[in-house]
Design an enzyme around this catalytic site. Structure first.
Site, PDB file in Angstrom:
ATOM      1  N   SER A   1       0.840  -1.198   0.000  1.00  0.00           N
ATOM      2  CA  SER A   1       0.000   0.000   0.000  1.00  0.00           C
ATOM      3  C   SER A   1       0.870   1.240   0.000  1.00  0.00           C
ATOM      4  CB  SER A   1      -0.914   0.016   1.228  1.00  0.00           C
ATOM      5  OG  SER A   1      -1.559   1.270   1.365  1.00  0.00           O
TER       6      SER A   1
ATOM      7  N   TYR B   1      -1.861  -0.399  10.560  1.00  0.00           N
ATOM      8  CA  TYR B   1      -1.936  -0.781   9.139  1.00  0.00           C
ATOM      9  C   TYR B   1      -0.685  -0.317   8.395  1.00  0.00           C
ATOM     10  CZ  TYR B   1      -3.761  -1.048   4.346  1.00  0.00           C
ATOM     11  OH  TYR B   1      -3.949  -1.335   3.025  1.00  0.00           O
TER      12      TYR B   1
END
Length: 699
Positions: A577, A590
């Site tokens: 990501s 995250y």
């Protein structure tokens, strides 16, 4: 119409379906072809040929002429449609007898078939065309039923034919398909008027009828009679293949050994061209490979041309015992390598001894069929359909050997005859006409999180570019739904929890059993949790670390072991990501997990380069539309972090990238394909698929 019942073949004629076709003889012939091809005991994929003859109006003269409609070159009767057939003037085809120059003229005659074309949309006529055209019947089946080839391959085939059918069947000795064989069929019929069919020595069966239905019944009845005859012989003999020599392992043990062995076999079979594998351990296979007669029969090879063209002239029989410890790959490889070298030398000798001055160059000398007594049978070919079909054809050959041995004794084609078929210039021309392979053909990809969203888009893209794919996810319903979008022989699935080592092992076992191994691993399984530091729990932290980081580690560890056994290199792709590079709010757990994925990939790339295993990262950002992650609390968390509503998120993410583009799952899939299908000398890289986020630029 009374439904017929048969013991050894399937009666599939549906009068309701047939009646809808009316008197359209071509459609009825196609219908008959399809239901014949649906029973592998009658003929296998691509095997056999069917035809019908109709009266049509000649477009040049308006005269009524007879036209023969026949399966075209390279077709399959089980899936035959109008687009796959050729339409030829029957009279013109028969007039070729006037210019035929004998056996040396066979190849030229195939070119002359084009001068007989009636339907300009015709598929290229096959080599079997004159076999049908020189016979007078309206509907004709040329089939390769196991029972009939058993009769045809028995050492006293002509005598057995007479014993089963009396004077109602003709018999023609082995001859390579071509115009002269058509003349031999015509002569056989003229010499034996009133027969219902002809047995072709070492080859197959011709049957016919005035209507499509009569032809269908005739074919089934002839096959049924041969099957009953063989069954009675087996009952009389009391055993087949000389009885059982060894016992099979239990089913789960067979699967375990096959899965461990598959990558090693795949690597050895791929010494010239990378191959896809298939494994089967059906009762029919086990009866043969565990028998006393295996050692005698296997080297003889197959009889029917359709069989050995797909299975090679003979299989490789492994000398590994059922108690063999396969846990040490290097030791197993030491035992397997000499057997493969010997097989390749034998094939090269076969080529050198049989070749002609104009023969094509020697093809891949590796085995297609590999037998492991007590365990099962492996096959390897250029794609899953081809290797599955090769396995099915060898099973047909097993049935043929079983029947012929019960009748008297099995005979195979002489090596020179087999070579002349395998390296026939017309066969070579057919191979040269095959379409170019796709970029990822011969590759196997395992994709985690493929039940939907980005993972499914990646699997779709890899499959569209020619790869076989194993879809994995924790929800089986998603996988079943996803599998429905693929054609046969493209994909398989495994329920897999990437936080569980055993679950990952089972997924790789499935990949090995289904396709022979794995070449591409894409870790797309994931979840997202967006919370401020004070709200982030230990459970949140551990879940993200287990799925994203530990899952990637375990996938790499187990997948690399398979790739090293194959010795073919490979690709590992981490779907990370932008958040692994950019410090955003409310994202500590995250973002840290994604950063760990990215750096682990760099470390793996550095370590695995020597194995030609490339490791790269694709960084999505803002994949809202179609992404499973955005269906949960993550969307609400990110909307809250940016002070907007969930509905405003797509536009928000599009506006903030340099290209002002919405990013879709398909865009991430394209990034993966670039890594595995185009950038074949790149490793340790990060590809951002985010529309351009300046703060996420890697360099």
């Amino acid at each position: 119409m009374q439904v017929k019942t048969y013991k050894h073949v399937d009666y599939l004629w549906d009068e309701a379906k047939a009646s809808k076709l009316g008197d359209n003889q071509v459609e009825l012939f196609l219908y008959r072809s399809n239901i014949l091809g649906a029973d592998l005991r009658i003929t296998n994929f691509g095997g056999g040929n069917t035809s019908c003859k109709t009266i049509e109006k000649d477009p040049l003269t308006n005269d009524e002429v007879e036209v023969m409609w026949i399966k075209g070159s390279g077709g399959d009767i089980g899936t035959l449609t109008k687009a796959g057939i050729a339409g030829l003037y029957t009279e013109r085809l028969r007039n070729l007898k006037n210019v035929y120059g004998g056996l040396e003229d066979e190849d030229r005659m195939v070119g002359l078939f084009n001068h007989c074309i009636y339907d300009l949309d015709s598929k290229a006529p096959s080599i079997d065309t004159p076999l049908h055209g020189l016979l007078p019947f309206k509907h004709i089946d040329h089939l390769h039923p196991d029972a009939l080839i058993a009769v045809a391959a028995a050492k006293d085939s002509e005598k057995v034919t007479k014993e089963i059918w009396g004077d109602t069947m003709g018999w023609v000795p082995w001859q390579r398909p071509g115009f002269d064989l058509g003349l031999q069929l015509e002569k056989c019929l003229n010499d034996n008027p009133g027969i219902r069919g002809i047995v072709l020595g070492s080859h197959g069966l011709f049957t016919w009828g005035d209507t499509s239905y009569e032809c269908y019944l005739n074919s089934l009845e002839v096959i049924e009679m041969a099957s009953e005859f063989i069954e009675n012989k087996i009952t009389e003999n009391g055993s087949v293949f000389g009885g059982q020599k060894i016992e099979s392992l239990e089913a789960d043990q067979r699967k375990d050994k096959a899965a461990k062995l598959m990558p090693l076999l795949r690597g050895l079979c791929s010494s010239e061209n990378q191959m896809i594998g298939h494994f089967t351990d059906t009762d029919v296979v086990l009866e043969y490979i565990n028998s006393n007669d295996l050692e005698r029969l296997a080297p003889m090879g197959t009889s029917c041309p359709d069989h050995f063209l797909r299975t090679k002239i003979q299989p490789l029989v492994l000398t590994l015992g059922t108690a063999e410890d396969l846990s040490d790959s290097s030791k197993v490889l030491e035992k397997l390598t000499p057997a493969f070298e010997e097989y390749r030398k034998g094939y090269a000798s076969y080529y050198e001894n049989c070749k002609h001055d104009n023969s094509p160059g020697m093809r891949d000398p590796n085995p297609v069929i590999i037998i492991y007594p007590g365990v099962g049978m492996f096959s390897f070919a250029k794609n899953k359909q081809t290797t599955r079909v090769a396995s099915e054809f060898y099973i047909n050959a097993i049935n043929v050997m079983r029947g012929a041995e019960a009748i008297s004794a099995y005979t195979s084609l002489p090596r020179q005859e087999a070579f002349d078929i395998e390296y026939w210039l017309l066969e070579e021309a057919k191979l040269q006409r095959m379409p170019k392979e796709q970029p990822l053909s011969r590759k196997v990809a395992l994709v985690t999180g493929a039940g939907g969203g980005i993972g499914k888009a990646i699997a779709d893209k890899l499959a569209a570019e020619g790869a076989n794919v194993i879809l994995t996810d924790i929800v089986e319903d998603r996988l079943v739904e996803g599998m429905a979008t693929y054609k046969r022989d493209v994909a398989s699935y495994a329920v897999c929890d990437v936080t569980n080592t055993e679950s990952i092992a089972n997924a790789f076992k499935k990949a090995c059993l289904e396709f022979g191994g794995v070449d591409i691993i894409v870790h797309s399984a994931g979840l997202a949790i967006s919370k401020p530091l004070e709200e982030t729990t230990d459970k949140d932290w551990e879940l993200l670390q287990n799925v994203l980081v530990k899952g990637q580690f375990d996938l790499a560890k187990q997948g690399v072991a398979v790739m090293r056994d194959q010795g073919l290199g490979g690709n590992f792709i981490s779907i990370a990501s932008k958040n692994g590079l950019v410090s955003g709010p409310n994202n500590v757990a995250y973002g840290t997990s994604k950063a760990a994925q990215q750096h682990m990939s760099r470390l793996l790339a550095a370590e695995l380069g020597k194995d030609k295993i490339r490791v790269n990262v694709v960084n999505p950002d803002g994949v809202i539309v179609g992404s499973k992650i955005w269906e949960g609390d993550w969307a609400e968390g990110r909307a809250k972090a940016y002070g907007i509503t969930v509905d405003e998120l797509p536009a928000h993410y599009a506006k903030r990238n340099l290209l002002n583009e919405i990013i879709y799952p398909e865009d991430i899939a394209n990034g993966v394909f670039a890594c595995v299908g185009i950038l074949d000398k790149s490793t340790g890289n990060i590809i951002n698929v985010d529309g351009g986020m300046a703060n996420a630029f890697v360099r």
